[in-house]
Design a protein around this motif. Structure first.
Motif, PDB file in Angstrom:
ATOM      1  N   LEU A 158       0.049  -1.073   1.869  1.00  0.00           N
ATOM      2  CA  LEU A 158      -1.306  -0.511   1.861  1.00  0.00           C
ATOM      3  C   LEU A 158      -1.381   0.726   0.969  1.00  0.00           C
ATOM      4  N   GLU A 159      -0.321   1.526   0.998  1.00  0.00           N
ATOM      5  CA  GLU A 159      -0.252   2.715   0.144  1.00  0.00           C
ATOM      6  C   GLU A 159      -0.259   2.305  -1.327  1.00  0.00           C
TER       7      GLU A 159
ATOM      8  N   ALA B 241       0.367  11.538  -6.378  1.00  0.00           N
ATOM      9  CA  ALA B 241      -0.464  10.383  -6.747  1.00  0.00           C
ATOM     10  C   ALA B 241      -1.245  10.607  -8.039  1.00  0.00           C
ATOM     11  N   THR B 242      -1.592  11.870  -8.328  1.00  0.00           N
ATOM     12  CA  THR B 242      -2.427  12.154  -9.504  1.00  0.00           C
ATOM     13  C   THR B 242      -1.817  11.672 -10.816  1.00  0.00           C
ATOM     14  N   PRO B 243      -0.578  12.062 -11.162  1.00  0.00           N
ATOM     15  CA  PRO B 243      -0.002  11.560 -12.419  1.00  0.00           C
ATOM     16  C   PRO B 243       0.180  10.049 -12.417  1.00  0.00           C
ATOM     17  N   ALA B 244       0.430   9.475 -11.228  1.00  0.00           N
ATOM     18  CA  ALA B 244       0.598   8.025 -11.129  1.00  0.00           C
ATOM     19  C   ALA B 244      -0.707   7.311 -11.463  1.00  0.00           C
ATOM     20  N   ILE B 245      -1.798   7.783 -10.890  1.00  0.00           N
ATOM     21  CA  ILE B 245      -3.108   7.167 -11.129  1.00  0.00           C
ATOM     22  C   ILE B 245      -3.530   7.329 -12.588  1.00  0.00           C
TER      23      ILE B 245
ATOM     24  N   VAL C 249       7.366   9.338  -9.611  1.00  0.00           N
ATOM     25  CA  VAL C 249       6.642  10.613  -9.672  1.00  0.00           C
ATOM     26  C   VAL C 249       6.076  10.982  -8.306  1.00  0.00           C
ATOM     27  N   GLY C 250       6.636  10.392  -7.266  1.00  0.00           N
ATOM     28  CA  GLY C 250       6.253  10.746  -5.900  1.00  0.00           C
ATOM     29  C   GLY C 250       4.963  10.135  -5.428  1.00  0.00           C
ATOM     30  N   ALA C 251       4.572   8.983  -6.011  1.00  0.00           N
ATOM     31  CA  ALA C 251       3.307   8.348  -5.644  1.00  0.00           C
ATOM     32  C   ALA C 251       3.417   7.458  -4.411  1.00  0.00           C
ATOM     33  N   GLY C 252       4.649   7.165  -3.991  1.00  0.00           N
ATOM     34  CA  GLY C 252       4.844   6.298  -2.830  1.00  0.00           C
ATOM     35  C   GLY C 252       4.637   4.837  -3.172  1.00  0.00           C
ATOM     36  N   GLY C 253       4.288   4.052  -2.163  1.00  0.00           N
ATOM     37  CA  GLY C 253       4.078   2.626  -2.379  1.00  0.00           C
ATOM     38  C   GLY C 253       5.350   1.815  -2.286  1.00  0.00           C
ATOM     39  N   LEU C 254       5.264   0.568  -2.670  1.00  0.00           N
ATOM     40  CA  LEU C 254       6.398  -0.351  -2.546  1.00  0.00           C
ATOM     41  C   LEU C 254       7.548  -0.008  -3.484  1.00  0.00           C
TER      42      LEU C 254
ATOM     43  N   PHE D 276      13.383   1.210  -4.756  1.00  0.00           N
ATOM     44  CA  PHE D 276      14.371   2.170  -5.239  1.00  0.00           C
ATOM     45  C   PHE D 276      15.310   2.647  -4.124  1.00  0.00           C
ATOM     46  N   GLN D 277      14.800   2.712  -2.900  1.00  0.00           N
ATOM     47  CA  GLN D 277      15.670   3.021  -1.760  1.00  0.00           C
ATOM     48  C   GLN D 277      16.693   1.906  -1.567  1.00  0.00           C
ATOM     49  N   GLY D 278      16.231   0.665  -1.760  1.00  0.00           N
ATOM     50  CA  GLY D 278      17.128  -0.482  -1.647  1.00  0.00           C
ATOM     51  C   GLY D 278      18.212  -0.459  -2.713  1.00  0.00           C
TER      52      GLY D 278
END
Length: 207
Positions: free
Chosen positions: A19-20, A80-84, A158-163, A168-170
């Protein structure tokens, strides 16, 4: 633990990240579509400007996505700003080019007839040109949306979150299940969104 059990045990966090990711892509693509249509329409009135704007969009798309996000960090910081903004810039080319191509490919006789009826340039644009160019425009939007969904994964850098976070954690934990699930969810999202836009495009073509 089997793949299915792993997915079920982490279902809540996977849905939260999905959803993020979806929210980030929808915000970025809404801005991208509006901006792309406006630019695409405006450049149809000047061939020189059109060449420059399309060339700029082409250059932006050739920049490695990670490098583009990295350039935006010092200006907009992490989040989220730089990601968007990065997603908007990266997905402009298909929209701008298709709007421009769709409008310019319209039979000039149709436009001349509209002018002969006393219609203003503005009315000709939104009542004739844009409706006729709509199927081509949607094809560009479909391409941009698929690009945006995939690029959203890299935006986690860049810290935007999401899948992308899950993938990357995997990778960091050498957990192939996390990587595969993240990739599958992103692919499904892209396929579903593309399919929805495809159905809209086919209805527009029929009309």
């Amino acid at each position: 633990m089997s793949f299915t059990d792993f997915f079920i045990s982490r279902f809540e966090i996977i849905m939260e990240l999905t959803l993020e990711h979806l929210q980030m892509v929808l915000i970025a693509m809404t801005i991208s579509i509006i901006l792309g249509i406006v630019i695409g329409v405006l450049i149809t009135y000047n061939e020189r400007v059109a060449k420059v704007m399309i060339s700029i969009a082409e250059v932006l798309m050739t920049i490695p996505s990670l490098a583009l996000f990295a350039v935006l960090i010092p200006i907009f910081h992490i989040g989220a700003t730089p990601a968007i903004i990065g997603l908007v810039l990266y997905t402009q080319l298909p929209i701008v080019r298709n709007v421009y191509t769709g409008i310019k490919s319209i039979n000039p006789a149709i436009v001349e007839s509209a002018k002969g009826m006393g219609m203003s340039d503005f009315k000709i644009m939104y009542k004739i040109k844009l409706p006729l160019a709509f199927p081509v425009l949607l094809a560009g939007i479909r391409t941009s949306v698929v690009i945006g969904v995939g690029m959203g994964a890299i935006a986690s850098y860049v810290g935007a979150g999401g899948l992308g976070d899950y993938i990357f954690q995997g990778i960091q934990r050498t957990n192939d299940k996390m990587v595969i699930i993240g990739a599958i969810m992103i692919s499904l999202m892209a396929i579903i969104m593309d399919r929805i836009l495809y159905l809209i495009q086919k209805k527009a073509e029929i009309k």
